[in-house]
Motif scaffolding. Structure first.
Motif, PDB file in Angstrom:
ATOM      1  N   LEU A   1       1.599  68.874  17.642  1.00  0.00           N
ATOM      2  CA  LEU A   1       1.064  69.394  15.997  1.00  0.00           C
ATOM      3  C   LEU A   1       0.728  70.893  16.110  1.00  0.00           C
ATOM      4  O   LEU A   1       0.842  71.083  17.350  1.00  0.00           O
ATOM      5  CB  LEU A   1      -0.686  67.830  15.732  1.00  0.00           C
ATOM      6  N   PRO A   2      -0.438  71.638  15.680  1.00  0.00           N
ATOM      7  CA  PRO A   2      -0.687  72.607  15.770  1.00  0.00           C
ATOM      8  C   PRO A   2      -1.830  72.196  16.347  1.00  0.00           C
ATOM      9  O   PRO A   2      -2.865  71.886  16.321  1.00  0.00           O
ATOM     10  CB  PRO A   2      -1.291  73.027  14.040  1.00  0.00           C
TER      11      PRO A   2
ATOM     12  N   ALA B   1       1.181  69.760   8.691  1.00  0.00           N
ATOM     13  CA  ALA B   1      -0.087  70.341   9.206  1.00  0.00           C
ATOM     14  C   ALA B   1      -0.854  70.815   8.545  1.00  0.00           C
ATOM     15  O   ALA B   1      -1.915  70.857   8.060  1.00  0.00           O
ATOM     16  CB  ALA B   1       0.629  70.300  10.935  1.00  0.00           C
TER      17      ALA B   1
ATOM     18  N   PHE C   1      -5.569  70.768  15.718  1.00  0.00           N
ATOM     19  CA  PHE C   1      -5.569  70.493  14.462  1.00  0.00           C
ATOM     20  C   PHE C   1      -6.125  68.659  14.630  1.00  0.00           C
ATOM     21  O   PHE C   1      -7.128  69.069  13.977  1.00  0.00           O
ATOM     22  CB  PHE C   1      -4.043  69.616  14.195  1.00  0.00           C
TER      23      PHE C   1
ATOM     24  N   VAL D   1       9.668  69.142  14.741  1.00  0.00           N
ATOM     25  CA  VAL D   1       8.792  69.857  14.789  1.00  0.00           C
ATOM     26  C   VAL D   1       7.402  70.880  14.260  1.00  0.00           C
ATOM     27  O   VAL D   1       6.904  70.715  13.876  1.00  0.00           O
ATOM     28  CB  VAL D   1       8.526  70.509  16.112  1.00  0.00           C
ATOM     29  N   ASP D   2       8.862  71.554  13.793  1.00  0.00           N
ATOM     30  CA  ASP D   2       8.651  72.922  13.006  1.00  0.00           C
ATOM     31  C   ASP D   2       8.770  71.963  11.190  1.00  0.00           C
ATOM     32  O   ASP D   2       7.157  72.780  10.751  1.00  0.00           O
ATOM     33  CB  ASP D   2       9.866  73.484  12.776  1.00  0.00           C
TER      34      ASP D   2
ATOM     35  N   ARG E   1       4.581  70.378  11.598  1.00  0.00           N
ATOM     36  CA  ARG E   1       3.561  71.032  11.348  1.00  0.00           C
ATOM     37  C   ARG E   1       3.382  71.955  10.204  1.00  0.00           C
ATOM     38  O   ARG E   1       2.059  72.817  10.659  1.00  0.00           O
ATOM     39  CB  ARG E   1       4.295  72.385  13.115  1.00  0.00           C
ATOM     40  N   GLU E   2       4.379  72.313   9.643  1.00  0.00           N
ATOM     41  CA  GLU E   2       4.021  73.349   7.740  1.00  0.00           C
ATOM     42  C   GLU E   2       3.424  71.822   7.639  1.00  0.00           C
ATOM     43  O   GLU E   2       2.704  72.270   6.164  1.00  0.00           O
ATOM     44  CB  GLU E   2       5.998  72.884   7.437  1.00  0.00           C
TER      45      GLU E   2
END
Length: 229
Positions: free
Chosen positions: A99-100, A63, A103, A56-57, A60-61
């Motif tokens: 995702l953030p 994205a 997004f 997940v982390d 997100r980077e």
């Protein structure tokens, strides 16, 4: 042993690539229909192979980098297999869980987030079609491939050369690093893009009637015929 060694030292190796069979696109697929409506050489494809997935982390980077770059994109986004028996990733049922916030809404006009993507039809073989790539190895031999493409041949942009999906202590690749790689790869005036197009032309020449690949195959064929007879 001496006879075997003498035989091995006398063997010759002949390169006969590229060995690819271009596929015809399947226009009924939604992602291909969308791609068809975009300007040429304007779409970024994020695809990491049949076993490629990120936590997940890291997602997100990525994205954040994609959104900041402003590029049109197709993102093949999949998750780690729940069973982890064969190593093949699973599909997300809801991309919003990884995702953030917002997004998908903010990038709705820019790109597509999908699961499986027909990579051979969207991208085809990178060098053969003159498509630049950015390296982000995941496992096994990909680290070596990435190093050669970036450092030895100058045919790719570096995002990472030594990323290892199986390393529990693997650090995240920052959004800034990913964005930098995306911008360099999408730069139409970049040296990498020019080199890839040059290599594409050479690959196609090699497959022509008097090209090096055809000549070598003919030489091998006649040599085998002579040896058999």
């Amino acid at each position: 042993m001496r006879c075997v060694r003498m035989m091995v030292t006398r063997l010759r190796c002949y390169t006969v690539g590229p060995l690819i069979k271009p596929k015809k696109p399947t226009p009924e697929q939604e992602v291909l229909q969308w791609l068809k409506g975009q300007p040429e050489s304007s779409v970024l494809l994020l695809c990491f192979g049949s076993r490629g997935w990120f936590g997940v982390d890291q997602v997100r980077e990525m994205a954040v980098a994609i959104e900041r770059s402003g590029c049109q994109f197709i993102w093949s986004l999949r998750r780690a297999s729940i069973e982890k028996l064969n190593g093949f990733p699973d599909e997300y049922t809801d991309y919003n869980e990884v995702l953030p916030d917002g997004f998908l809404e903010r990038t709705a006009e820019k790109g597509k987030v999908v699961g499986w993507v027909p990579q051979a039809e969207v991208l085809a073989d990178s060098i053969w079609y003159g498509v630049p790539i950015a390296t982000w190895p995941i496992y096994t031999e990909q680290q070596l491939d990435a190093f050669q493409m970036v450092k030895d041949f100058g045919l790719a942009v570096e995002i990472s050369l030594d990323y290892n999906q199986m390393n529990k202590d693997q650090q995240l690749v920052s959004a800034e690093t990913v964005e930098k790689g995306i911008r360099e790869m999408m730069d139409r005036s970049s040296l990498v893009r020019a080199k890839v197009k040059e290599m594409s032309a050479k690959s196609r020449m090699a497959m022509e009637v008097l090209g090096s690949v055809v000549s070598i195959l003919f030489f091998i064929k006649t040599g085998l015929t002579y040896f058999i007879n």
